[in-house]
Write a protein that holds these residues in place. Structure first.
Motif, PDB file in Angstrom:
ATOM      1  N   ARG A 251       0.909  -1.237   0.034  1.00 35.16           N
ATOM      2  CA  ARG A 251      -0.087   0.139   0.085  1.00 35.16           C
ATOM      3  C   ARG A 251       0.924   1.326   0.023  1.00 35.16           C
ATOM      4  O   ARG A 251       0.483   2.215  -0.435  1.00 35.16           O
ATOM      5  N   PRO A 252       2.121   1.303   0.696  1.00 32.75           N
ATOM      6  CA  PRO A 252       2.998   2.595   0.554  1.00 32.75           C
ATOM      7  C   PRO A 252       3.210   3.117  -0.761  1.00 32.75           C
ATOM      8  O   PRO A 252       3.739   4.013  -1.162  1.00 32.75           O
ATOM      9  N   TYR A 253       3.184   2.023  -1.853  1.00 26.94           N
ATOM     10  CA  TYR A 253       3.237   2.358  -3.151  1.00 26.94           C
ATOM     11  C   TYR A 253       2.437   2.387  -3.969  1.00 26.94           C
ATOM     12  O   TYR A 253       2.245   2.195  -5.342  1.00 26.94           O
ATOM     13  N   GLY A 254       1.104   2.394  -3.786  1.00 27.65           N
ATOM     14  CA  GLY A 254      -0.167   2.474  -4.224  1.00 27.65           C
ATOM     15  C   GLY A 254      -0.907   1.070  -4.801  1.00 27.65           C
ATOM     16  O   GLY A 254      -1.815   1.129  -5.396  1.00 27.65           O
ATOM     17  N   VAL A 255      -0.381   0.058  -4.432  1.00 31.69           N
ATOM     18  CA  VAL A 255      -0.653  -1.146  -4.973  1.00 31.69           C
ATOM     19  C   VAL A 255      -1.559  -1.959  -3.817  1.00 31.69           C
ATOM     20  O   VAL A 255      -1.190  -1.641  -2.430  1.00 31.69           O
ATOM     21  N   TYR A 256      -2.417  -2.553  -4.255  1.00 28.97           N
ATOM     22  CA  TYR A 256      -3.721  -3.349  -3.035  1.00 28.97           C
ATOM     23  C   TYR A 256      -4.168  -2.134  -2.326  1.00 28.97           C
ATOM     24  O   TYR A 256      -4.463  -2.684  -1.262  1.00 28.97           O
ATOM     25  N   LYS A 257      -4.363  -0.693  -2.909  1.00 34.32           N
ATOM     26  CA  LYS A 257      -4.923   0.372  -2.097  1.00 34.32           C
ATOM     27  C   LYS A 257      -6.600  -0.185  -1.944  1.00 34.32           C
ATOM     28  O   LYS A 257      -7.021   0.302  -0.865  1.00 34.32           O
ATOM     29  N   ASP A 258      -7.100  -0.663  -2.688  1.00 34.30           N
ATOM     30  CA  ASP A 258      -8.657  -1.191  -2.729  1.00 34.30           C
ATOM     31  C   ASP A 258      -8.629  -2.693  -2.108  1.00 34.30           C
ATOM     32  O   ASP A 258      -9.918  -2.901  -1.881  1.00 34.30           O
ATOM     33  N   ALA A 259      -7.592  -3.131  -1.746  1.00 31.20           N
ATOM     34  CA  ALA A 259      -7.600  -4.536  -1.372  1.00 31.20           C
ATOM     35  C   ALA A 259      -8.145  -4.802   0.287  1.00 31.20           C
ATOM     36  O   ALA A 259      -7.845  -3.515   1.060  1.00 31.20           O
ATOM     37  N   ARG A 260      -8.950  -5.731   0.594  1.00 31.79           N
ATOM     38  CA  ARG A 260      -9.440  -5.903   2.142  1.00 31.79           C
ATOM     39  C   ARG A 260      -8.732  -7.387   2.651  1.00 31.79           C
ATOM     40  O   ARG A 260      -8.393  -8.111   1.609  1.00 31.79           O
ATOM     41  N   SER A 261      -8.422  -7.448   3.800  1.00 34.51           N
ATOM     42  CA  SER A 261      -7.795  -8.639   4.337  1.00 34.51           C
ATOM     43  C   SER A 261      -8.671  -8.854   5.610  1.00 34.51           C
ATOM     44  O   SER A 261      -9.337  -8.077   6.414  1.00 34.51           O
ATOM     45  N   ILE A 262      -8.979 -10.136   5.927  1.00 39.31           N
ATOM     46  CA  ILE A 262      -9.628 -10.806   6.881  1.00 39.31           C
ATOM     47  C   ILE A 262      -8.681 -11.860   7.475  1.00 39.31           C
ATOM     48  O   ILE A 262      -8.194 -12.848   6.902  1.00 39.31           O
ATOM     49  N   ILE A 263      -8.375 -11.859   8.986  1.00 33.68           N
ATOM     50  CA  ILE A 263      -7.684 -13.084   9.403  1.00 33.68           C
ATOM     51  C   ILE A 263      -8.997 -13.905  10.046  1.00 33.68           C
ATOM     52  O   ILE A 263      -9.509 -13.385  10.875  1.00 33.68           O
ATOM     53  N   VAL A 264      -8.638 -15.288   9.814  1.00 40.37           N
ATOM     54  CA  VAL A 264      -9.606 -16.208  10.229  1.00 40.37           C
ATOM     55  C   VAL A 264      -8.871 -16.923  11.256  1.00 40.37           C
ATOM     56  O   VAL A 264      -7.975 -17.725  10.734  1.00 40.37           O
ATOM     57  N   ILE A 265      -9.293 -16.950  12.701  1.00 44.56           N
ATOM     58  CA  ILE A 265      -8.639 -17.718  13.748  1.00 44.56           C
ATOM     59  C   ILE A 265      -9.260 -19.007  13.709  1.00 44.56           C
ATOM     60  O   ILE A 265     -10.548 -18.962  14.285  1.00 44.56           O
ATOM     61  N   HIS A 266      -8.578 -20.139  13.492  1.00 44.13           N
ATOM     62  CA  HIS A 266      -9.259 -21.301  13.630  1.00 44.13           C
ATOM     63  C   HIS A 266      -8.823 -22.005  14.925  1.00 44.13           C
ATOM     64  O   HIS A 266      -9.174 -22.640  15.544  1.00 44.13           O
ATOM     65  N   ASN A 267      -7.451 -21.346  15.418  1.00 41.41           N
ATOM     66  CA  ASN A 267      -7.007 -21.986  16.796  1.00 41.41           C
ATOM     67  C   ASN A 267      -5.954 -20.913  17.086  1.00 41.41           C
ATOM     68  O   ASN A 267      -4.829 -20.772  16.734  1.00 41.41           O
ATOM     69  N   LEU A 268      -6.424 -20.254  18.292  1.00 39.03           N
ATOM     70  CA  LEU A 268      -5.670 -18.961  18.831  1.00 39.03           C
ATOM     71  C   LEU A 268      -4.309 -19.699  19.479  1.00 39.03           C
ATOM     72  O   LEU A 268      -3.112 -18.768  19.868  1.00 39.03           O
ATOM     73  N   ALA A 269      -4.377 -21.041  19.763  1.00 42.48           N
ATOM     74  CA  ALA A 269      -3.269 -21.408  20.587  1.00 42.48           C
ATOM     75  C   ALA A 269      -1.930 -21.538  19.921  1.00 42.48           C
ATOM     76  O   ALA A 269      -0.788 -21.285  20.398  1.00 42.48           O
ATOM     77  N   HIS A 270      -2.008 -21.561  18.771  1.00 37.74           N
ATOM     78  CA  HIS A 270      -0.876 -21.542  17.644  1.00 37.74           C
ATOM     79  C   HIS A 270      -0.727 -20.012  17.168  1.00 37.74           C
ATOM     80  O   HIS A 270      -1.678 -19.689  16.308  1.00 37.74           O
ATOM     81  N   GLN A 271       0.291 -19.426  17.445  1.00 43.13           N
ATOM     82  CA  GLN A 271       0.529 -17.857  17.081  1.00 43.13           C
ATOM     83  C   GLN A 271       1.754 -17.577  15.893  1.00 43.13           C
ATOM     84  O   GLN A 271       1.577 -16.500  15.855  1.00 43.13           O
ATOM     85  N   GLY A 272       2.675 -18.731  15.787  1.00 44.39           N
ATOM     86  CA  GLY A 272       3.642 -18.339  14.991  1.00 44.39           C
ATOM     87  C   GLY A 272       4.942 -17.527  15.712  1.00 44.39           C
ATOM     88  O   GLY A 272       5.389 -16.368  15.310  1.00 44.39           O
ATOM     89  N   VAL A 273       4.994 -17.912  17.066  1.00 44.93           N
ATOM     90  CA  VAL A 273       6.007 -17.151  17.792  1.00 44.93           C
ATOM     91  C   VAL A 273       7.504 -17.731  17.835  1.00 44.93           C
ATOM     92  O   VAL A 273       7.778 -18.828  17.616  1.00 44.93           O
ATOM     93  N   GLU A 274       8.230 -16.743  17.462  1.00 50.14           N
ATOM     94  CA  GLU A 274       9.841 -16.724  17.106  1.00 50.14           C
ATOM     95  C   GLU A 274      10.532 -15.638  17.804  1.00 50.14           C
ATOM     96  O   GLU A 274      10.120 -14.695  18.300  1.00 50.14           O
ATOM     97  N   PRO A 275      12.017 -15.959  18.142  1.00 49.09           N
ATOM     98  CA  PRO A 275      12.729 -14.891  18.817  1.00 49.09           C
ATOM     99  C   PRO A 275      12.680 -13.602  17.908  1.00 49.09           C
ATOM    100  O   PRO A 275      12.499 -13.709  16.836  1.00 49.09           O
ATOM    101  N   ALA A 276      13.110 -12.669  18.726  1.00 49.71           N
ATOM    102  CA  ALA A 276      12.926 -11.242  17.970  1.00 49.71           C
ATOM    103  C   ALA A 276      13.804 -10.933  17.077  1.00 49.71           C
ATOM    104  O   ALA A 276      13.636 -10.341  16.077  1.00 49.71           O
TER     105      ALA A 276
END
Length: 595
Positions: A310-335
């Protein structure tokens, strides 16, 4: 004064009938078009001010010799019978939807297009006198039925190509259902290959020929795309050597793969590129898309849309939905792994995460980490869970897994929609995996399915003995430890127990041990087998689901579809979908679907 004018936006074609020659009895314009109704602009302006949408119906009619009879528009057939034009509208009518735009109010333009033949398209411009107006507002259902989207599903697993649980089932069936409603749907998932028979599932997928370079993990990664068109859906598979290994999509017998962050970062970058570069069906999906990112594996998609495109004008009209099937798994890794994600340093705050003090490994641990799902929750336009009950649970400290405060702050865009099932795949009256078919009208086949299952598993054939089933992952969430602990006491009664699943090694070994202790009452099938899961669902009397928490669950839905009583823990989606049986309701006849 400027009022709204109308312009054709949607045409439903009908059977074409060539225009007759103009005659004295033909409509005045000589083109074979009969005016059924004049529409005034006062009605349009009224709806414009109220903000309501409307539609206009224009119907085609023509005159045969002596065929148009009076102002009632009665058409005479060759045999002398007559019918009104309104009765024949489905045979001879064009229904035109309207679209409003700002412009002069004096004229309304309809572009009338016959389906085929020698007839030419005609533009009719008609002044719309006030006083003879008719405009019917559309219902909300009709409006929604006309709105179509370019939808991009991004998921780590999609059935039947890859599946470990309910995520694969939903992402394999929901896209087909949406495509049937007129949406253009693409599903993006990895192309998992292990060199075994399962590779045949991708046999119909053809390489598109658009290799794409992705900049992440300190270098350039090249991925290719494979495509299969099935069920009205574009199934796109991302190919990379990191997806070619034995095991499940997430790990093997030794645990989770150590490079999962790399593998699913590639998936997210590739999914964002696919609508822009893949000419599926002759043209790309383009930038105006709706992305449905499923769980943390696809959680980087909303972040990339906001930070990379979006900072470059691409996908400015796109929308996103995050669908949570299981919150216990979050993809956590070291910083320190943040630099691998392909994001600029100023976006660290979106995915940055700090563990609470009690969860840190030692006194010098700062708790800093990268949480991909947290980044998706922050940047997505909407947040969905797979049941209404689970959408409430994840905003509590008990069910939020450290994200409850963040989710509570986004309650205005947080919703729950209960999962559904593929009723064609799971239909006891036509299921190819079961020995006998049955229905609500005739349940005799269910007893035969039970007997066939007992024979197949080597259990004593007893139709009068309650047969209990369990299908699911063997892990802490599913309450498998409680079930296995209670099994010795349970099997003291006159019952039989069948379990199907895979997961933690200790539970798999426990199942094998129980089978040796109770050879006439217990069977444990380690692994997952689709035909066996169908036969267990059809043959068992009871299906148990002792889950500690359950975002939705599908097995209880399959069980109720097959006339098997679900006995579940009252949590999450299980509470939403299973109605507790009450034998005293409805004057003693009882009501409910399970317990």
């Amino acid at each position: 004064m400027h009022m709204a004018s109308t312009q054709t936006s949607r045409i439903i074609p009908c059977r074409h009938t060539p225009f007759p020659p103009a005659s004295a009895e033909s409509p005045a314009n000589g083109k074979g078009w009969a005016v059924l109704r004049h529409v005034g602009f006062a009605s349009f302006y009224r709806h414009n001010r109220s903000g309501k949408r409307f539609s206009v119906c224009v119907r085609r009619s023509y005159a045969e010799p002596n065929g148009l009879d009076g102002p009632g528009f009665t058409k005479k057939s060759q045999d002398g019978s007559s019918s009104s034009a309104l009765e024949d509208d489905q045979k001879e009518g064009l229904v035109l939807g309207t679209q409003r735009h700002e412009g002069p109010a004096s004229l309304a333009s309809f572009h009338l297009i016959p389906q085929s033949g020698d007839a030419k398209a005609t533009d009719s411009y008609t002044k719309l006198p006030s006083g003879q107006e008719h405009a019917t507002p559309d219902t909300e259902e009709n409006i929604l039925a006309r709105i179509t989207f370019n939808i991009i599903f991004v998921a780590a697993e999609v059935a039947p190509y890859s599946k470990t649980g309910g995520l694969g089932d939903v992402c394999g069936s929901l896209p087909i259902a949406l495509a049937a409603r007129g949406h253009r749907v693409m599903v993006v998932s990895p192309r998992y290959l292990d060199g075994g028979p399962s590779d045949k599932r991708f046999a119909n997928a053809v390489e598109v020929g658009c290799p794409t370079k992705i900049y992440c993990f300190g270098g350039v990664q090249e991925v290719s795309f494979y495509h299969e068109y099935r069920g009205g859906v574009d199934w796109v598979f991302v190919d990379h050597p990191s997806y070619h290994r034995p095991g499940t999509p997430y790990g093997d017998v030794f645990g989770s793969f150590g490079d999962n962050q790399f593998r699913f970062t590639l998936l997210c970058h590739a999914a964002c590129e696919a609508p822009l570069v893949l000419p599926l069906g002759g043209f790309t999906y383009g930038e105006k898309c709706l992305f449905l990112a499923n769980d943390w594996h696809a959680g980087l998609v909303p972040v990339l849309l906001a930070a990379k495109y979006r900072p470059y004008g691409v996908y400015k009209d796109a929308r996103s939905i995050i669908v949570i099937h299981n919150l216990a798994h979050q993809g956590v890794e070291p910083a320190i792994t943040y630099n691998n994600l392909g994001l600029t340093p100023d976006w660290y705050g979106a995915v940055g995460w700090v563990f609470p003090t009690w969860a840190r490994t030692h006194a010098l641990d700062t708790g800093e980490a990268v949480n991909v799902l947290k980044g998706a929750i922050v940047t997505a336009d909407r947040i969905l869970t797979v049941s209404q009950g689970y959408s409430r649970e994840i905003t509590t400290p008990e069910g939020g897994y450290g994200l409850h405060e963040l989710l509570s702050s986004r309650k205005t865009v947080l919703n729950g929609i209960t999962n559904g099932i593929d009723v064609n795949d799971w239909d006891p009256s036509s299921d190819p995996h079961i020995s006998s078919h049955y229905s609500l009208i005739d349940l005799s086949g269910k007893v035969l399915c039970k007997i066939a299952l007992q024979k197949e598993l080597g259990l004593p054939v007893r139709s009068d003995c309650p047969l209990i089933g369990f299908i699911g992952r063997l892990d802490f969430q599913k309450g498998i430890d409680m079930l296995l602990s209670a099994t010795p006491e349970l099997l003291q009664d006159d019952v039989q127990l069948v379990m199907l699943g895979s997961g933690e090694r200790q539970y798999e070994d426990w199942m094998r041990h129980l089978e040796s202790l109770y050879p006439d009452k217990y069977r444990g099938w380690v692994g997952f087998n689709v035909p066996i899961s169908h036969r267990i669902t059809a043959g068992c009397d009871i299906l148990t689901m002792p889950s500690r928490f359950e975002p939705c669950g599908l097995n209880q839905l399959y069980a109720m579809r097959y006339g098997t009583v679900p006995v579940v823990h009252r949590t999450g989606g299980l509470r939403d979908t299973v109605e507790n049986f009450n034998p005293y309701a409805q004057e003693g006849t009882g009501e409910g679907t399970g317990h």
